[in-house]
Design a protein around this motif. Sequence first.
Motif: not given
Length: 197
Positions: A71, A74, A134, A137
Amino acid sequence: MAESTRDRILDAAVAVLLRDGSKGLTTKAIATQAQLTEPTLYIYFRSKAALCIAVATERIPRQEDLGARIRGLAGTGTVLGNLRSQAADVLRYFLAAMPLEIVFWADPRLRAARKDAAPVPDLLSRAVGGYLREEQRLGRVRPDSPAEGIGNALVGALFHRAFIVTFAETTLSCEDANPFLDEVTAVAASVLQLQPA
């Protein structure tokens, strides 16, 4: 001295597991590998189950750490490069963890003894999906891309390959894994409509 002997036992258990598979993981084989007597194992571990749980918690990488690392990618590097790196890390994790996990799957007492520390089945899929969300986004991945579906497909393919290698009691070198890793990454990139780096 006690710590080094304990570590020797844990390292020996991993070596036996990787060499002989779950069927060969006996206290006799572990003691022989560690160049100790079988009763010595029980000075450091009250049972074979306790030894297996220690191997699982101290010698196998933690899924949670790998998920956080995934994670955390990103917005760095390229999405394609990150997916390839994630695929290699997840495959390495499964190849390391699966032989021991089979021991736990096969023994209900072991499963019960470590139920609080058991791996979360979809944690890595969710980590890859979260990474892609992410990136969406941040505008680096199309907003209509199926982030969770790609996470499930990518991690599922990696799990499957590790299972086949473990089931066949073979090994998979990094060089041998590269074409497979390139292929699964290319499939994900195609669905995401990423351009090659």
